[in-house]
Design an enzyme around this catalytic site. Structure first.
Site, PDB file in Angstrom:
ATOM      1  N   HIS A 157      24.731  35.501  37.205  1.00 55.89           N
ATOM      2  CA  HIS A 157      25.338  36.840  37.138  1.00 55.89           C
ATOM      3  C   HIS A 157      26.809  36.633  36.822  1.00 55.89           C
ATOM      4  O   HIS A 157      27.327  35.516  36.920  1.00 55.89           O
ATOM      5  CB  HIS A 157      25.162  37.580  38.471  1.00 55.89           C
ATOM      6  CG  HIS A 157      25.877  36.908  39.587  1.00 55.89           C
ATOM      7  ND1 HIS A 157      25.328  35.874  40.293  1.00 55.89           N
ATOM      8  CD2 HIS A 157      27.116  37.081  40.094  1.00 55.89           C
ATOM      9  CE1 HIS A 157      26.187  35.451  41.195  1.00 55.89           C
ATOM     10  NE2 HIS A 157      27.292  36.163  41.100  1.00 55.89           N
ATOM     11  N   GLU A 174      37.810  37.448  42.466  1.00 54.43           N
ATOM     12  CA  GLU A 174      36.442  37.486  41.939  1.00 54.43           C
ATOM     13  C   GLU A 174      35.995  38.940  41.787  1.00 54.43           C
ATOM     14  O   GLU A 174      35.228  39.286  40.889  1.00 54.43           O
ATOM     15  CB  GLU A 174      35.482  36.730  42.845  1.00 54.43           C
ATOM     16  CG  GLU A 174      34.112  36.545  42.221  1.00 54.43           C
ATOM     17  CD  GLU A 174      33.200  35.684  43.075  1.00 54.43           C
ATOM     18  OE1 GLU A 174      33.027  34.503  42.735  1.00 54.43           O
ATOM     19  OE2 GLU A 174      32.669  36.187  44.081  1.00 54.43           O
TER      20      GLU A 174
HETATM   21 NI    NI Z   1      29.038  35.749  42.144  1.00 55.36          NI
END
Ligand code: NI
Length: 145
Positions: free
Chosen positions: A49, A134
């Protein structure tokens, strides 16, 4: 120059923002599928992902009296492009970035890898700090410790 005394030994941090999109999968080879799913959740998905990573590279040191810079930002920009963005952007980190062949590409590990890649090119007397987002709310900081 008149300003020499005014700015001598002033420690300043300069930062450059960058960005890359990359795919990854978090898992531990030595664990069962169930345990990987327990620990890493959706991030253990075998089909990978992606994340939109935001990177902030910070360099700290004395202002150079001749230039007025801590570091030439053009040089820092080029370094980040060449050593990080060109290598990580639109890549599968697990498969295409050699450091992650054996290392789980968590934000923590990615920030260490980025630090290690850049450190040799930053003048020794300057400190280097990596901040990696992130997600807009999750970020990690590594400063070489
Ligand atoms: Ni991830």
């Amino acid at each position: 120059m008149k300003t020499d005394t005014y700015i001598s030994h002033m420690i300043v941090t300069v930062s450059r923002k960058a960005h890359f999109n990359a795919a990854h999968r978090l898992y531990n080879n030595e664990w069962s599928g169930d345990r990987n799913e327990d620990v890493f959740g959706k991030c253990a998905n075998p089909n990978f992902h992606g994340h939109n990573y935001e990177l902030i590279v910070s360099v700290t040191g004395e202002i150079n009296l001749q230039t007025g810079f801590v570091m030439d930002m053009k040089r820092l920009k080029e370094l980040i492009k060449e050593k990080i963005e060109d290598e990580f952007d639109h890549k599968n980190l697990n498969i295409q970035v050699p450091e992650f062949k054996e290392l789980n590409p968590t934000s923590e590990n990615i920030s260490v890898v980025i630090w290690k890649r850049l450190r040799p090119y930053i003048p020794e007397k300057l400190k280097l700090k990596i901040t990696l987002y992130e997600t807009p709310r999750n970020f990690v900081v590594y400063n070489g410790g």
